[in-house]
Design an enzyme around this catalytic site. Structure first.
Site: not given
Ligand code: GRF
Length: 221
Positions: A114, A179
């Site tokens: 996320h 990420e």
């Protein structure tokens, strides 16, 4: 030398799949302790499917519109993953809510990435929300999945400083770079058996090796 027993992943996507690509790249390293056995997309047009096919990874499209209920859709995915001996599900930009039964079935065997420092900024539009809130740092989180959206024990986080000139897109791009580092890192920690869940906290001994605090704006010497 004995062959490394690799954790078998199924990656669920809906779109571009840059996080899928990061996992594919990590898995090409022979010593990486995981492999991708299956990629499932709910959209036939997802760019990530091309990435998987280029790397000879089996793919499956499960179009949610073809199923009357969320439970039916989830059951088809579970059957495909059980047939593929999936050990860990990696949600990577998968844009469907999952049924409670699915979350229960895969509890502690399903993780998500996320683009915020959870528990701040859940849901969609989180980069703009971070800018609007005026925080000094946002970032990204890999966490185990629970029924409530964007909740669950946090495995790895990366902090990304905000700039005064950031737009949602510029911030999203800098967060994505991180990420792509932390998703394979989290998978490695799990595959190596280094993550334990205790009282809904994911603990790793490696946490204790982090010694640096971050300050934004920095203190000038
Ligand atoms: C990422 O920002 C991820 O954090 C979020 O959805 C986006 C997916 O991007 N859950 P990609 O498809 O992996 O490029």
């Amino acid at each position: 030398m004995a062959k490394l027993k690799k954790l078998n992943l199924c990656v669920l996507i809906s779109g571009n799949g840059s996080n899928l690509q990061a996992l594919i790249d990590a898995c090409t390293v022979p010593e990486f302790p995981a492999q991708i056995g299956l990629v499932i997309s709910n959209k036939a047009s997802a760019g990530g499917l091309v990435r998987a096919k280029k790397n000879q990874i089996p793919t499956l499209v499960v179009d949610h519109k073809a199923y009357p209920t969320r439970a039916d859709f989830d059951r088809v995915m579970t059957k495909a993953m059980e047939d593929n001996s999936t050990e860990l599900i990696c949600l990577a930009g998968f844009m469907r809510l999952l049924s409670d039964a699915f979350c229960d079935n895969w509890r502690d065997r399903m993780i998500n990435i996320h683009p915020s420092l959870l528990p701040s900024f859940k849901g969609l539009g989180v980069q703009q929300a971070a800018i609007d809130a005026g925080v000094g740092f946002s970032g990204c989180t890999v966490h185990y999945v629970r029924k409530e959206i964007d909740t669950g024990p946090i495995i790895v986080q990366a902090a990304v400083p905000l700039k005064s000139f950031d737009t949602a897109d510029s911030l999203a791009a800098r967060i994505l770079v991180e990420e792509h580092k932390i998703y394979p890192h989290a998978v490695r920690l799990i595959a190596e058996g280094k993550v334990t869940i205790s009282n809904e906290r994911a603990l790793t001994a490696d946490n204790d090796r982090q010694t640096q605090s971050l300050i934004n704006p920095p203190i000038e010497n």
